[in-house]
Scaffold this active site. Structure first.
Site, mmCIF file in Angstrom:
data_model
loop_
_atom_site.group_PDB
_atom_site.id
_atom_site.type_symbol
_atom_site.label_atom_id
_atom_site.label_comp_id
_atom_site.label_asym_id
_atom_site.label_seq_id
_atom_site.Cartn_x
_atom_site.Cartn_y
_atom_site.Cartn_z
ATOM 1 C CE1 TYR A 33 1.213 -0.404 4.520
ATOM 2 C CE2 TYR A 33 0.370 1.911 4.406
ATOM 3 C CZ TYR A 33 1.078 0.858 4.929
ATOM 4 O OH TYR A 33 1.736 1.206 6.198
ATOM 5 N NE ARG A 52 6.868 3.979 0.422
ATOM 6 C CZ ARG A 52 6.590 4.769 1.464
ATOM 7 N NH1 ARG A 52 7.647 5.068 2.606
ATOM 8 N NH2 ARG A 52 5.466 5.523 1.579
ATOM 9 C CE LYS A 147 3.264 3.078 3.131
ATOM 10 N NZ LYS A 147 3.410 3.064 4.355
ATOM 11 C CD GLU A 181 10.272 1.427 10.654
ATOM 12 O OE1 GLU A 181 9.981 2.329 9.754
ATOM 13 O OE2 GLU A 181 10.356 0.408 10.277
ATOM 14 C CG LEU A 206 8.230 2.189 4.835
ATOM 15 C CD1 LEU A 206 7.934 0.780 4.044
ATOM 16 C CD2 LEU A 206 7.223 2.989 5.233
HETATM 17 N N1 PMP Z 1 7.499 3.424 9.070
HETATM 18 C C1 PMP Z 1 6.651 2.943 8.860
HETATM 19 C C2 PMP Z 1 6.680 1.584 9.415
HETATM 20 C C3 PMP Z 1 5.591 3.401 8.371
HETATM 21 O O1 PMP Z 1 4.326 2.679 8.123
HETATM 22 C C4 PMP Z 1 5.360 4.585 7.892
HETATM 23 C C5 PMP Z 1 4.363 5.171 7.172
HETATM 24 N N2 PMP Z 1 3.848 4.414 6.381
HETATM 25 C C6 PMP Z 1 6.469 5.338 8.086
HETATM 26 C C7 PMP Z 1 7.880 4.910 8.696
HETATM 27 C C8 PMP Z 1 6.592 6.991 7.176
HETATM 28 O O2 PMP Z 1 6.814 6.813 6.158
HETATM 29 P P1 PMP Z 1 6.237 7.943 5.275
HETATM 30 O O3 PMP Z 1 7.119 9.239 5.316
HETATM 31 O O4 PMP Z 1 6.470 7.458 3.838
HETATM 32 O O5 PMP Z 1 4.725 8.142 5.284
#
Ligand code: PMP
Length: 299
Positions: A33, A52, A147, A181, A206
């Site tokens: 997603y 991505r 993702k 994270e 991610l």
């Molecule tokens: N880490 C994880 C595990 C996430 O699910 C997300 C958001 N989807 C992020 C980091 C932040 O990513 P982004 O800046 O692309 O929203």
């Protein structure tokens, strides 16, 4: 008219939009997603998000459901039909519908579902006070760079954090004590020596689009950003901490596991990075609107 969702070629009332019970996304979380922020009707960092998506699909050998330029058109069409000005657009792609069997189906067409959500600008207190995070064990699989729809460990960590009175969970590897994270955000600290640190890109986290953009913006300003692992103890001793994501951008973290970080207020480095990021968003909004006007003016 109510909100619409896009499901495999059709625009349907959101409340009644459905997928097949043998969609592999439903049965195996066999899909991926994306979430793209929308500000003043403009998709922010659309291309990196689509890159991505392409990466996640390729890693799982799932075909694009429609060609990339077509997906861009459908995103815009759904945004227009839902009159989405500010919020997020969510899209997910699964390996499709097939009789339940672990191995890839010989023939299945990737499914595509798209929804939109209006979001009000976040409460100002989020930025004036900062938020609390709770440390939770990182029990995820070894390919967190994909993702994937499979978010159960993230869901459990977030729920535990909320029950502990926190806004987000920071995930920690049990043996090393390293913070990878957040459950849906990337984690950052500012150290006493002024270093701005976040976990290195690779299979362990991610690669957040906000994270990538912010690294570029900060480097361009000559700020001391470094991609390196840091531990829970280092985070507790940091002068500042913050988190990044497409839905909230940059949010100061002022408490970790109930302990105050730095002064207990959002710090100057976080503020500066947030301003840099908001300026980046504002530039894209301005450019996007010029583009949209040019398209609208075309005969
Ligand atoms: N880490 C994880 C595990 C996430 O699910 C997300 C958001 N989807 C992020 C980091 C932040 O990513 P982004 O800046 O692309 O929203």
């Amino acid at each position: 008219m109510g909100r619409l969702a896009y499901v495999n070629g059709r625009y349907m009332p959101h409340a009644h939009a459905q997928v097949h019970i043998e969609d592999r996304g439903y049965q195996f979380a066999d899909g991926v997603y994306e979430v793209v922020p929308v500000v003043d009707g403009v998709l922010i960092d659309e291309n990196p998000h689509l890159d991505r998506l392409g990466y996640s699909l390729a890693e799982l050998k799932i075909a694009w459901p429609v060609a990339r330029p077509v997906l861009r058109l459908i995103l815009r069409e759904l945004m227009a039909r839902n009159r989405l000005r500010r919020g997020i657009i969510y899209f997910q792609v699964t390996r499709g519908v097939a009789p339940r069997d672990h191995k890839f189906p010989a023939q299945a067409k990737s499914s595509l579902v798209i929804t939109t959500k209006r979001l009000k600008p976040p409460a100002p207190s989020l930025f004036s006070e900062g938020v609390a995070v709770s440390i939770q064990p990182d029990i995820r699989w070894a390919r967190r760079d994909i993702k994937s729809l499979s978010l159960l460990p993230n869901v459990l960590a977030k729920q535990a954090a909320v029950q502990a009175g926190a806004y987000e969970a920071w995930l920690v590897e049990e043996v090393s004590g390293i913070v990878t994270e957040g459950s849906s955000t990337n984690a950052w600290i500012v150290t006493h020596s002024g270093e701005i640190a976040t976990y290195p890109r690779g299979h362990d986290i991610l690669g957040g689009i906000t994270r990538e953009t912010l690294l570029d913006l900060a480097e361009a300003q000559g700020l001391a950003v470094v991609e390196r692992a840091f531990t829970r103890d280092e985070a507790l001793a940091a002068t500042e901490a913050f988190l990044t994501s497409s839905s909230a951008f940059i949010v100061p973290v002022t408490r970790i596991d109930g302990q105050v970080i730095g002064s207990g207020k959002p710090g100057p480095v976080t503020e500066r990075l947030r301003e840099l990021y908001l300026a980046h968003v504002a530039r894209q909004v301005a450019l996007g609107q010029i583009g949209a006007n040019a398209t609208a003016a075309r005969p």
